[in-house]
Each structure stands twice: as C-alpha cells, then as structure tokens.
Motif scaffolding. Structure first.
Motif, short mmCIF file in Angstrom:
data_model
loop_
_atom_site.label_atom_id
_atom_site.label_comp_id
_atom_site.label_asym_id
_atom_site.label_seq_id
_atom_site.Cartn_x
_atom_site.Cartn_y
_atom_site.Cartn_z
N GLY A 23 -7.88 -3.05 -2.61
CA GLY A 23 -8.69 -3.97 -1.82
C GLY A 23 -9.55 -4.92 -2.60
N GLU B 150 -2.39 -4.98 1.00
CA GLU B 150 -3.82 -5.01 0.74
C GLU B 150 -4.13 -6.07 -0.30
OE1 GLU B 150 -5.03 -1.27 -0.85
OE2 GLU B 150 -3.90 -1.49 -2.70
N THR C 60 0.82 -1.22 0.00
CA THR C 60 0.00 0.00 0.00
C THR C 60 0.85 1.26 0.00
OG1 THR C 60 -0.10 0.05 2.42
CG2 THR C 60 -1.81 -1.21 1.27
N PRO D 1 -2.42 -0.20 6.71
CA PRO D 1 -1.81 -1.53 6.60
C PRO D 1 -0.73 -1.55 5.52
CG PRO D 1 -3.86 -1.50 5.40
CD PRO D 1 -3.73 -0.13 6.03
#
Length: 474
Positions: free
Chosen positions: A190, A185, A177, A182
């Motif tokens: 996502g 991904e 990412t 986070p």
C-alpha cells in the motif's frame, strides 16, 4: 496548434527548384528551412518509440521466447525510417511513421499468449495485406464511415487506459496482492516503497510538467532526465536494482537479426482457427481506425483537409499505411503506422513530405545509437507509457454521454481493455453492447449493416472456446 492556410500569393508563387516542385513546398506556403525544422521536431517528439517499443515487446511468447531488446530497437528505427521516407515521397504529406502503440501492446499482452513471436509477426503481415487490399479497393473508407464516431473515440480512450495500466504495473506502482479482494494495491503493502517506483513517479511528473508547458519532445526529455537521475541514484545505491544494462557503449552496428523472423506455419494444436481469424480481425481493426482517425486529424491541423476530411493523395496514403504493417511484421517491430506526434512538426510549420523525409533520415541514423536504450530503466520507460495513455484519454471530451445507448458501449470499451488486459475484449464488448442496446430500444435500423457483421464476428470471438471444442479445431 494550427497554422493559417497559405495566402493567395503563396499558393500562386512559382516553385524555386525541382525539390520545391516535387513536394509542393512553396505551393503550400512553406519553405525548405521550415520543413527541415518541422521534420527535426517531429523526430525529437517521436524518438521515444525506439526506447519504448522494445520494452512493450519484451513479453515472453507461448514458448517462453523473449525478443532481444537491442534487435527490436534497431528494427524499430529501421522500419520507422524506411516507412516515413516512403510515405513522404509517395504522398508528399507531413505524417511520420513508427510502431503503433496500441498494436504492439495487443501483440505483447494478447496475441503471444497463444502463438510464438514469429507467428505473431506473420499475423501482422497478413493484417497489412488485408489493409492494402481494403485501401486499394476503397472499402477501407467505407468501413471507417460505418462505425459510429463515439466507438472510434472510445477505442482510443480504452487503449490509453490500457497502456497507462501497463505502465503502472511495470513500474511497480500497482501490484497484485494475491488475494481475491482487493486484487491490486499501491506499490508494496500500500505504499511506494522502492527506489525504482519513486523514480517512476518523479519521471512521470517531469514529463507531465513539460507537456503542460508544451515543450517539444517532452516525453523524450523526461526519459533522458529520469535516466540521468537513475544513474545518479545507482551511483549512490548500487544495489537498488534499477535494471541498467549499458555494456554496449553508445554506438554500434545495428542488430538486424530479427528481419525475416516470421512463421506462417501456425500450430493449430496450440491456437484455434477461430482465434487466429479474430486476432487478424482485431489487428486490422486497430490498424484501420487508428490510422484513419490520426491522418484525418493531422490533415486538418495542417490545413490540408477539405470539409469532408479528405486530403491530397488519400488513397495512396491509406495504401502505404497498410504497407507499414507488412514491413513492421517482416522486421519484428510490430505494425508501423502514422504517429499523432507528427502534429508537433506540423505545429512548427511542416506542410509537405519533405519534412517527413527529414524525419525518416533521422530515424535511420538512430539505428546506430540503439545501445543507449539499455541505459533506460524500466521504471523510467513506464512513465512514458502513462504519459502517452493520459494524452490518448483527451479524446473522451468529444463523446456525448447524454444517451445511455452511447454511454454504456463507450464505458465498456474503455474499461474492459485494461481490466481484462485485452484490446480485443474491449473493442468487442463495446461493439456488441452498441448493437444490442440500439436493437432493443427501437434503433436497430440506425446500426450500419457492416457493424452487424463486425458484432457477429466478436460474438464468435468471445465464444471461440466452446466453438473450437464443437468443431474440433482447438
């Protein structure tokens, strides 16, 4: 699948010819036809390595050099063929050889960040010489017995998770990412947003279903099936970026240009002495335990092992396995070691080195078909990595987690590997944790002296940066 041991009549039957006598085919309750079938099945099950090894070894080294995929494929097939034939003739055992998945991943994602590819292959050859010496002197089996079985199994599990993680990243199923949290991904934003990643998912499920159905050669069939789907998809959406390279046709003269591409003149300004020593140590350790465990398991599956796990010509087998590392390094295809997929041929009835010899000849023929490897998209090959990783994870069922002195070292071994992109880090974390937890809980005497030595070596490995600065070797 385990076949019943030969009957008394089979064991006492007279050999039918010189070939039968040499390989002890009748003595082990088999036939020439059964051995040929077993050898073919083993090859079909293992053939994916000719496609997969070049993909794993495609990482650029410290100087930005990338190994030619076609040359790696040819070298992989050549090494597998030569070593499988040698092993079959010398040991008369039904175990086939090819580039070890754990070791090639260690080279690609840990070693060549510090050295060049020729230097990395020189380290593989040094590793092979060490293993041959350990096997010839009997020390290899002594060291193998000193490491707790839980850690041996944890290493297999960790390598499986690591290989699977590499597959997820290569397929774009997991991506960075760029943020602190986070750090990863799913796909892009996502979601699985590209045709390439969707192809990975479909191929993964095809392979998974075939393995669940116990279809022989499931991984190879999945790769072929995924490639066919990719060809169709590429015809419909030519700009989808599926990564085809099929300019070489189907057959060609093998490109053996990487043979002898080895450099023992290590640049100590780029990599320190301590790091080189630990690279060799980790290569030896990975080669060492993976092969010993695999051979023992295959021998039991073939009903060739006794109650202690020993099998016929065990010393010769361990010596030849070390030679596989030397040959693999010399051909730039990574260390060649015994493959657990040999169990598929054993399941078909293979019991002798004649089946192994059949597999070896087929690998030599495969050298002439290496241009086909360019047709396989990286996303399809990545699914094979995940499938292999999942199968390696099955070893976790044999670990007893009721003792936290076992649980934490096993957990660290299995998770540190993928999370730090380093097999060496995982092994070291597990070993050091095992020693510390047992030492501080009153169980220090249960830790084998050789394990203490290994643990100290890993402490030096983790502290190599400051140590190299202090001793001026960086």
């Amino acid at each position: 699948m385990t076949t019943a041991p030969p009957s008394t009549s089979q064991q006492t039957a007279e050999p039918k010819n010189a070939l039968d006598r040499f390989f002890e085919i009748t003595k082990r309750g088999s036939t020439i036809g059964t051995e040929i079938r077993g050898g073919v099945v083993t090859f079909v099950t293992m053939a994916y390595i000719v496609i997969l090894n070049p993909i794993i070894l495609s990482t650029a080294d410290i100087e930005g050099t990338v190994l030619d995929g076609g040359a790696v494929a040819a070298a992989t097939a050549l090494t597998a063929g030569v070593m499988t034939l040698l092993f079959g003739i010398v040991t008369r055992l039904p175990f086939a050889f090819a580039a070890g998945l754990g070791i090639n991943a260690f080279l690609a994602f840990s070693v060549v960040g510090s050295v060049t590819w020729p230097e990395a292959m020189a380290l593989v050859m040094i590793n092979g010489v060490v293993i041959v010496l350990l096997a010839a002197t009997g020390l290899r089996k002594m060291i193998f017995d000193a490491v707790p079985v839980q850690l041996k199994l944890a290493i297999t599990v960790g390598i499986g998770l690591f290989i699977a993680f590499i597959g997820f990243v290569n397929a774009g199923f997991a991506s960075a990412t760029g943020a602190q949290s986070p750090p990863l991904e799913l796909g892009l934003g996502g979601s699985v947003a590209t045709l390439s990643t969707l192809l990975f998912v479909i191929t993964l499920f095809i392979g998974g279903a075939l393995i669940a159905l116990r279809v022989k050669g499931a991984i190879l069939i999945a790769i072929v099936g995924g490639t066919v789907l990719a060809v169709i998809a590429n015809a419909i959406w030519p700009n989808a970026g599926l990564g085809f390279d099929f300019s070489g046709g189907i057959m060609s003269i093998p490109d053996l240009s990487l043979i002898g591409n080895v450099d023992f003149a290590f640049d100590l300004e780029k990599v320190g002495v301590v790091a080189l020593v630990m690279f060799v140590f980790t290569l030896v350790f990975s080669n060492f335990f993976d092969a010993m465990g695999t051979m023992t398991g295959l021998a039991k599956e073939a009903d060739l092992a006794d109650e202690k796990g020993d099998f016929p010509r065990i010393k010769s087998a361990l010596v030849v396995e070390g030679v596989g590392a030397i040959v693999g390094g010399a051909t730039s295809s990574s260390s060649a070691t015994v493959f657990v997929e040999s169990g598929s041929g054993i399941g078909e009835g293979a019991r002798t080195g004649f089946a192994t010899s059949v597999t070896g000849v087929l690998f030599l023929l495969a050298m002439f078909f290496t241009p086909l490897t360019g047709l396989v998209p990286s996303s399809v090959a990545a699914s094979a990595l995940v499938l292999v990783g999942a199968m390696m994870l099955t070893q976790i069922k044999n670990i007893d987690f009721t003792d936290f002195r076992v649980l934490l070292p096993v957990f660290l071994t299995a998770t540190v590997m993928p999370l730090t992109y380093s097999i060496a880090n995982g092994i070291g974390a597990g070993f050091v944790a095992w020693i510390v937890l047992h030492a501080f809980s009153g169980k220090a005497k249960t830790v084998h002296p050789l394990l203490w030595i290994v643990g100290i070596g890993f402490v030096l490995f983790f502290a190599r940066g400051p140590l190299e600065t202090v001793f001026g070797v960086a």
